[in-house]
Design a protein around this motif. Structure first.
Motif, short mmCIF file in Angstrom:
data_model
loop_
_atom_site.label_atom_id
_atom_site.label_comp_id
_atom_site.label_asym_id
_atom_site.label_seq_id
_atom_site.Cartn_x
_atom_site.Cartn_y
_atom_site.Cartn_z
N ARG A 20 50.51 23.63 17.93
CA ARG A 20 50.35 24.52 19.10
C ARG A 20 51.67 24.71 19.82
O ARG A 20 51.99 25.83 20.24
N ASN A 21 52.45 23.64 19.96
CA ASN A 21 53.75 23.76 20.62
C ASN A 21 54.68 24.68 19.85
O ASN A 21 55.42 25.46 20.45
N LEU A 46 53.73 27.18 17.92
CA LEU A 46 53.25 28.55 18.11
C LEU A 46 53.59 29.08 19.50
O LEU A 46 53.96 30.25 19.65
N LYS A 47 53.50 28.23 20.51
CA LYS A 47 53.89 28.65 21.87
C LYS A 47 55.37 29.00 21.93
O LYS A 47 55.75 29.99 22.55
N ALA A 48 56.19 28.18 21.31
CA ALA A 48 57.64 28.44 21.30
C ALA A 48 57.94 29.74 20.57
O ALA A 48 58.78 30.53 21.01
N ASP A 49 57.22 29.99 19.48
CA ASP A 49 57.42 31.22 18.71
C ASP A 49 57.00 32.43 19.54
O ASP A 49 57.70 33.43 19.57
N ALA A 50 55.88 32.32 20.22
CA ALA A 50 55.40 33.44 21.03
C ALA A 50 56.36 33.71 22.19
O ALA A 50 56.66 34.86 22.50
N ALA A 51 56.86 32.65 22.81
CA ALA A 51 57.82 32.81 23.90
C ALA A 51 59.11 33.45 23.40
O ALA A 51 59.67 34.33 24.07
N ARG A 105 58.43 37.16 22.81
CA ARG A 105 58.39 37.91 24.07
C ARG A 105 59.79 38.10 24.62
O ARG A 105 60.13 39.17 25.11
#
Length: 85
Positions: free
Chosen positions: A56-57, A59-64, A67
């Motif tokens: 999850r971390n 994926l969050k880093a990738d999404a950030a 963006r």
């Protein structure tokens, strides 16, 4: 871009650590008592939670990062507003 690599490396290290610990638990064999089996099940559950949190971390880093790239990207001809003629 460097943040993407760092997040990937963090995920990879955590995944490898979890896999190593899981392999150790499997190699230890099946526990004899019901209590020991329950402890083993809890250990696996915790390891799975660690692995999932690391994913999850990542994926969050990738999404950030995505963006950030989209936000700071200069407009392309297709995204510019057309000037009235």
């Amino acid at each position: 871009m460097a943040g993407d690599l760092s997040a990937f490396q963090d995920w990879r290290r955590e995944r490898e650590a979890v896999e190593k610990e899981m392999d150790r638990l499997v190699a230890a064999g099946r526990p004899n008592s019901p209590e020991e089996r329950q402890v083993r099940q809890l250990q696996f559950t915790a390891l799975i939670a660690r692995r999932d949190a690391a994913a999850r971390n990542l994926l969050k880093a990738d999404a950030a990062a995505l963006r950030s790239r989209v936000w700071h990207k200069p407009p392309t001809p297709a995204t510019r507003t057309a000037k009235p003629e």
